[in-house]
Design an enzyme around this catalytic site. Structure first.
Site, PDB file in Angstrom:
ATOM      1  N   ARG A  66     -14.252  -1.899  18.510  1.00  0.00           N
ATOM      2  CA  ARG A  66     -13.801  -0.895  17.540  1.00  0.00           C
ATOM      3  C   ARG A  66     -14.328   0.487  17.933  1.00  0.00           C
ATOM      4  O   ARG A  66     -13.649   1.504  17.759  1.00  0.00           O
ATOM      5  CB  ARG A  66     -14.228  -1.253  16.119  1.00  0.00           C
ATOM      6  CG  ARG A  66     -15.735  -1.254  15.889  1.00  0.00           C
ATOM      7  CD  ARG A  66     -16.106  -1.323  14.419  1.00  0.00           C
ATOM      8  NE  ARG A  66     -17.555  -1.436  14.246  1.00  0.00           N
ATOM      9  CZ  ARG A  66     -18.181  -1.249  13.102  1.00  0.00           C
ATOM     10  NH1 ARG A  66     -17.509  -0.927  12.006  1.00  0.00           N
ATOM     11  NH2 ARG A  66     -19.491  -1.379  13.034  1.00  0.00           N
ATOM     12  N   HIS A 108      20.091  -6.326  -0.986  1.00  0.00           N
ATOM     13  CA  HIS A 108      21.150  -7.206  -1.489  1.00  0.00           C
ATOM     14  C   HIS A 108      22.395  -6.411  -1.878  1.00  0.00           C
ATOM     15  O   HIS A 108      23.470  -6.992  -2.049  1.00  0.00           O
ATOM     16  CB  HIS A 108      20.644  -8.038  -2.674  1.00  0.00           C
ATOM     17  CG  HIS A 108      20.137  -7.233  -3.828  1.00  0.00           C
ATOM     18  ND1 HIS A 108      18.876  -6.688  -3.863  1.00  0.00           N
ATOM     19  CD2 HIS A 108      20.725  -6.886  -4.993  1.00  0.00           C
ATOM     20  CE1 HIS A 108      18.702  -6.046  -5.005  1.00  0.00           C
ATOM     21  NE2 HIS A 108      19.811  -6.141  -5.707  1.00  0.00           N
ATOM     22  N   GLU A 157      -2.866  -1.487   1.922  1.00  0.00           N
ATOM     23  CA  GLU A 157      -2.499  -1.874   3.291  1.00  0.00           C
ATOM     24  C   GLU A 157      -0.997  -2.065   3.469  1.00  0.00           C
ATOM     25  O   GLU A 157      -0.422  -1.626   4.468  1.00  0.00           O
ATOM     26  CB  GLU A 157      -3.226  -3.172   3.680  1.00  0.00           C
ATOM     27  CG  GLU A 157      -4.710  -3.016   3.908  1.00  0.00           C
ATOM     28  CD  GLU A 157      -5.529  -3.133   2.637  1.00  0.00           C
ATOM     29  OE1 GLU A 157      -6.771  -3.084   2.721  1.00  0.00           O
ATOM     30  OE2 GLU A 157      -4.919  -3.277   1.543  1.00  0.00           O
ATOM     31  N   HIS A 203     -14.064 -11.984   4.073  1.00  0.00           N
ATOM     32  CA  HIS A 203     -13.890 -10.902   5.033  1.00  0.00           C
ATOM     33  C   HIS A 203     -13.904 -11.374   6.486  1.00  0.00           C
ATOM     34  O   HIS A 203     -13.833 -10.556   7.402  1.00  0.00           O
ATOM     35  CB  HIS A 203     -14.986  -9.847   4.840  1.00  0.00           C
ATOM     36  CG  HIS A 203     -14.756  -8.946   3.673  1.00  0.00           C
ATOM     37  ND1 HIS A 203     -14.547  -9.423   2.404  1.00  0.00           N
ATOM     38  CD2 HIS A 203     -14.683  -7.586   3.576  1.00  0.00           C
ATOM     39  CE1 HIS A 203     -14.367  -8.403   1.576  1.00  0.00           C
ATOM     40  NE2 HIS A 203     -14.444  -7.282   2.259  1.00  0.00           N
ATOM     41  N   GLY A 255      15.738  -5.615   2.400  1.00  0.00           N
ATOM     42  CA  GLY A 255      15.909  -6.916   1.777  1.00  0.00           C
ATOM     43  C   GLY A 255      14.674  -7.289   0.990  1.00  0.00           C
ATOM     44  O   GLY A 255      14.746  -7.505  -0.225  1.00  0.00           O
ATOM     45  N   HIS A 272      25.213 -10.276 -11.103  1.00  0.00           N
ATOM     46  CA  HIS A 272      24.315  -9.740 -10.078  1.00  0.00           C
ATOM     47  C   HIS A 272      24.488 -10.420  -8.724  1.00  0.00           C
ATOM     48  O   HIS A 272      24.671  -9.740  -7.712  1.00  0.00           O
ATOM     49  CB  HIS A 272      22.869  -9.908 -10.553  1.00  0.00           C
ATOM     50  CG  HIS A 272      21.839  -9.301  -9.654  1.00  0.00           C
ATOM     51  ND1 HIS A 272      21.561  -9.767  -8.386  1.00  0.00           N
ATOM     52  CD2 HIS A 272      20.991  -8.265  -9.853  1.00  0.00           C
ATOM     53  CE1 HIS A 272      20.609  -9.045  -7.838  1.00  0.00           C
ATOM     54  NE2 HIS A 272      20.234  -8.133  -8.712  1.00  0.00           N
ATOM     55  N   HIS A 275      26.184 -10.014  -3.567  1.00  0.00           N
ATOM     56  CA  HIS A 275      25.723  -9.421  -4.822  1.00  0.00           C
ATOM     57  C   HIS A 275      26.664  -8.270  -5.213  1.00  0.00           C
ATOM     58  O   HIS A 275      26.477  -7.129  -4.773  1.00  0.00           O
ATOM     59  CB  HIS A 275      24.296  -8.888  -4.666  1.00  0.00           C
ATOM     60  CG  HIS A 275      23.303  -9.942  -4.301  1.00  0.00           C
ATOM     61  ND1 HIS A 275      23.220 -10.479  -3.041  1.00  0.00           N
ATOM     62  CD2 HIS A 275      22.341 -10.569  -5.050  1.00  0.00           C
ATOM     63  CE1 HIS A 275      22.254 -11.387  -3.013  1.00  0.00           C
ATOM     64  NE2 HIS A 275      21.709 -11.458  -4.215  1.00  0.00           N
ATOM     65  N   ARG A 325     -16.261  -5.971  15.436  1.00  0.00           N
ATOM     66  CA  ARG A 325     -17.246  -5.147  14.739  1.00  0.00           C
ATOM     67  C   ARG A 325     -18.533  -5.080  15.556  1.00  0.00           C
ATOM     68  O   ARG A 325     -19.172  -4.036  15.661  1.00  0.00           O
ATOM     69  CB  ARG A 325     -17.544  -5.751  13.374  1.00  0.00           C
ATOM     70  CG  ARG A 325     -18.654  -5.015  12.617  1.00  0.00           C
ATOM     71  CD  ARG A 325     -19.232  -5.899  11.532  1.00  0.00           C
ATOM     72  NE  ARG A 325     -20.138  -5.172  10.661  1.00  0.00           N
ATOM     73  CZ  ARG A 325     -20.956  -5.758   9.808  1.00  0.00           C
ATOM     74  NH1 ARG A 325     -20.971  -7.076   9.708  1.00  0.00           N
ATOM     75  NH2 ARG A 325     -21.760  -5.057   9.046  1.00  0.00           N
ATOM     76  N   ASP A 333     -20.730 -10.387   5.099  1.00  0.00           N
ATOM     77  CA  ASP A 333     -19.645 -10.192   4.140  1.00  0.00           C
ATOM     78  C   ASP A 333     -18.998 -11.502   3.713  1.00  0.00           C
ATOM     79  O   ASP A 333     -18.302 -11.559   2.696  1.00  0.00           O
ATOM     80  CB  ASP A 333     -18.572  -9.253   4.718  1.00  0.00           C
ATOM     81  CG  ASP A 333     -18.987  -7.798   4.631  1.00  0.00           C
ATOM     82  OD1 ASP A 333     -19.908  -7.496   3.852  1.00  0.00           O
ATOM     83  OD2 ASP A 333     -18.387  -6.968   5.330  1.00  0.00           O
ATOM     84  N   ASN A 390      19.999  -0.711 -14.525  1.00  0.00           N
ATOM     85  CA  ASN A 390      21.133  -1.320 -15.228  1.00  0.00           C
ATOM     86  C   ASN A 390      20.730  -2.421 -16.207  1.00  0.00           C
ATOM     87  O   ASN A 390      21.603  -3.104 -16.756  1.00  0.00           O
ATOM     88  CB  ASN A 390      22.152  -1.868 -14.220  1.00  0.00           C
ATOM     89  CG  ASN A 390      21.540  -2.831 -13.222  1.00  0.00           C
ATOM     90  OD1 ASN A 390      20.639  -3.594 -13.563  1.00  0.00           O
ATOM     91  ND2 ASN A 390      22.020  -2.802 -11.991  1.00  0.00           N
ATOM     92  N   SER A 410     -15.192   2.834   9.186  1.00  0.00           N
ATOM     93  CA  SER A 410     -15.577   1.474   9.535  1.00  0.00           C
ATOM     94  C   SER A 410     -14.640   0.858  10.569  1.00  0.00           C
ATOM     95  O   SER A 410     -15.080   0.133  11.456  1.00  0.00           O
ATOM     96  CB  SER A 410     -15.609   0.605   8.272  1.00  0.00           C
ATOM     97  OG  SER A 410     -16.342  -0.571   8.486  1.00  0.00           O
TER      98      SER A 410
END
Length: 679
Positions: A355, A68, A411, A473, A115, A262, A28, A529, A469, A182, A382
């Site tokens: 947990r 790139h 996340e 979930h 990347g 590019h 590139h 859980r 749930d 650009n 939780s």
């Protein structure tokens, strides 16, 4: 300030970039040509580092997002002496130190693997957080800057929202990012893709935004100066640049700003490679040469950088003499060594969810490991990382004395930030969310695996027993996805990730010990859980027995010459234990039960050990709350697995156990049917 030499150096970089791409017939070139002016000014006048010690912990750092544009980095670092001519000539080739996208190589100046767009600058945000965290503890020592570099693609990737929001919210004035704007993307002009006002967007997140002509050296200098003077906000420098700056056609006409420049060699476009080299002042017969005046200039720059670093080193040495205890702590942080820990002393409640067991360990770590940052995606109460939070405090703008990062519902951003924290060094990153949402984290987990970063993932709510749930979930396929990374080797030849799903509270303490001592790859802790019955101790110490988890798997119930071996991990181990006791009593069978916390680790043990746990040629039955493939690599040709081959449903966990065949009685029936089939 010598305008002539600055322009000459930038043109030299452009010539090197297009020559690398042309020789490789891959790469590139256009963006590298457009950003050469900024890179030259940044590296010669602003970025602080020691050319004789590129991994000096107190250096400024540069995080590339647009991987790139590797040719831009390699050409710049070649001018600095970090690469040889032969390295540039073997761009993108087998065994080369100049791969197609930059891969971590700190001694040559590459701070991060990049990347997948968006992650590079987000790792830069993580490094800036790490620097702020350390500066809060060692004032005046970690006051360096983190520079980021993005393109239109990095701005458009959704992760940029999380990175921009968090950096602005935390007031990361030590983070300065250049946006190479650009107007040309890989397959179109940006006007076909977006009409947003990027400057206003970042200002809304709390950034200082400066828009400049990215080819005007004085504007570049002023922007970098003002960014370095900023005390409250991260800075975005929007550099309006020209894609393929300096390209000309065969008849010498300018051919710039086109998106076809590019992503392919200049010679494959309407521009002419040879004429462009001549336009840039290069010798077509020696396109990888450093111009004489540029070489002289960079030699002077390197000498000045070394001298400036020596002054900083003297300051740090003086500080160490005046603060011996802090100096010892700082050296300990930077070494990556853990303090003395004894997780066997962590008090675990009986029959706890893993947990909750993890929460107890995190509370212990909050008091014993001073250089750990824990982050949660708005789930700390939780996923139970609040065990750590209750003994620490939240990182805030102008106050990094705490150690908990409230990432919000982001996340991927959170996980990529953790990679940047790990890359910076001196800080141990831990991130947490529900296991099903590891899907959002996978791109950053993969980069952690590639970069061999010891990030810790706390992944809770690990099965369909999330219950009410429902299927959105309930992780069914996630364990299989995570364990694939245990099967992939990193470039050091080791399994690229350690996935641990402990069978009870005590095994969770041991799993955390394993995670902390794993300093070469990421570790995933997969936690329940629901409450899990404790595995009974065979001797006097359940903890001591659970340390056998360090071999990836061990027997939690052992009898000589078993008729059958039952294998599982996580909460399914106790289900198998209950089934084994019932079958031995009612059917006079002899049964072994194994907890295989990590298939990858277990399979790395000597064959003799593996066969002492799972006998070859004997009956083996596996139970998994996920896809059967989770255990297929362990059961042998004649083994049998009960797993789940469909998504879950919304109902109480106990009802789902019954409906899906995961009660003790159902498992006993499945085991007996398997034995009958093999008579």
């Amino acid at each position: 300030m010598n305008k002539k030499i600055d322009n000459l150096a930038a043109d030299n970089s452009r010539a090197l970039a297009i020559s690398m791409v042309e020789k490789a017939n891959s790469g590139h070139p256009g963006g590298a040509m457009g950003s050469a002016d900024f890179m030259h000014i940044l590296y010669t006048e602003y970025l602080k580092f020691d050319p004789t010690e590129m991994d000096w912990p107190f250096r400024d750092r540069f995080f590339m997002d647009a991987g790139h544009l590797s040719a831009l980095m390699y050409s710049q670092y070649y001018l600095l002496g970090n690469y040889k001519k032969e390295d540039l000539q073997s761009f993108r080739q087998w065994g080369s130190v100049t791969p197609g996208h930059p891969e971590v190589d700190v001694l040559r100046g590459i701070e991060n693997t990049s990347g997948p767009l968006g992650q590079g600058h987000t790792m830069g945000v993580g490094a800036a957080i790490a620097a702020k965290f350390l500066e809060a503890r060692f004032k005046g020592i970690f006051n360096h800057k983190i520079y980021g570099f993005i393109t239109d693609g990095g701005v458009q990737e959704e992760i940029s929202q999380g990175a921009g929001r968090i950096a602005g919210h935390l007031g990361l004035n030590n983070f300065i990012m250049f946006y190479d704007s650009n107007d040309a993307q890989l397959s179109s002009m940006t006007t076909e893709v977006t009409s947003e006002n990027t400057a206003m967007k970042y200002e809304a997140w709390g950034w200082k935004v400066i828009t400049i002509d990215g080819h005007d050296n004085e504007q570049i200098r002023k922007a970098l100066h003002d960014a370095n003077e900023e005390l409250e906000k991260p800075t975005l420098i929007i550099g309006k640049t020209i894609m393929g700056k300096g390209c000309v056609t065969a008849n010498g006409d300018k051919y710039e700003g086109e998106y076809e420049l590019h992503g392919k060699p200049i010679g494959d476009t309407k521009a002419d490679y040879m004429k462009t080299l001549l336009n840039l002042g290069a010798n077509p017969e020696n396109p990888f040469a450093i111009y004489d005046d540029v070489a002289t200039h960079y030699a002077q720059i390197k000498a000045k950088k070394t001298e400036d670093a020596a002054h900083k080193k003297h300051h740090i040495a003086t500080w160490k003499k005046e603060n011996p205890e802090l100096a010892q702590k700082m050296d300990s942080f930077l070494s990556g060594k853990l303090p003395e820990l004894d997780l066997s002393t962590v008090v675990q409640k009986a029959n706890a969810a893993t947990r909750d067991a993890s929460s107890a360990v995190l509370a212990y770590l909050a008091e014993h490991v001073e250089n750990m940052i824990v982050s949660s995606a708005d789930l700390s109460n939780s996923d139970k990382t609040d065990g750590f939070l209750k003994k620490s405090s939240v990182l805030q703008k102008n106050d990094f004395s705490g150690a908990f990062l409230q990432a919000g519902v982001a996340e991927l951003t959170m996980t990529s930030i953790a990679n940047g924290i790990a890359l910076h060094g001196g800080v141990i990153p831990v991130v947490a969310t529900f296991f099903v949402f590891s899907d959002y984290m996978k791109p950053a987990i993969r980069l952690a695996a590639i970069q061999e970063l010891p990030v810790k993932y706390v992944l809770t709510h690990d099965s369909f027993r999330v219950g009410e749930d429902g299927p959105t979930h309930q992780p069914i396929e996630q364990e299989a996805q995570m364990r694939l990374l245990e099967k992939i080797k990193n470039h050091s030849g080791h399994q690229s990730l350690l996935a641990l799903r402990p069978a009870d509270a005590i095994e969770t303490s041991v799993a955390w010990d394993m995670a902390l001592k794993n300093t070469t790859t990421p570790t995933a802790l997969i936690l329940s859980r629901q409450n899990i019955k404790d595995i009974p101790a065979r001797g006097t110490s359940r903890y001591e027995e659970a340390t056998e988890s360090k071999k990836g798997g061990y027997l939690v119930k052992s009898t000589p010459n078993p008729d059958i071996t039952l294998i599982a991990n996580g909460s399914e181990v106790t289900t198998l234990l209950e089934a084994a006791i019932l079958l031995e009593k009612e059917k006079n069978l002899s049964i072994n039960v194994a907890s295989i916390i990590s298939e990858g680790l277990f399979k790395s043990q000597p064959k003799s050990y593996q066969e002492s746990i799972i006998p070859k040629g004997k009956l083996v039955f596996g139970l998994t709350a996920g896809l059967p493939v989770n255990l297929e690599g362990l059961i042998g040709d004649s083994g049998k697995i009960t797993g789940l081959e469909h998504f879950g449903y919304s109902a109480p966990a106990s009802v789902l156990d019954e409906k899906f065949g995961f009660t003790t009685e159902s498992v006993c029936t499945a085991i007996l049917n398997y034995i009958e089939e093999n008579k």
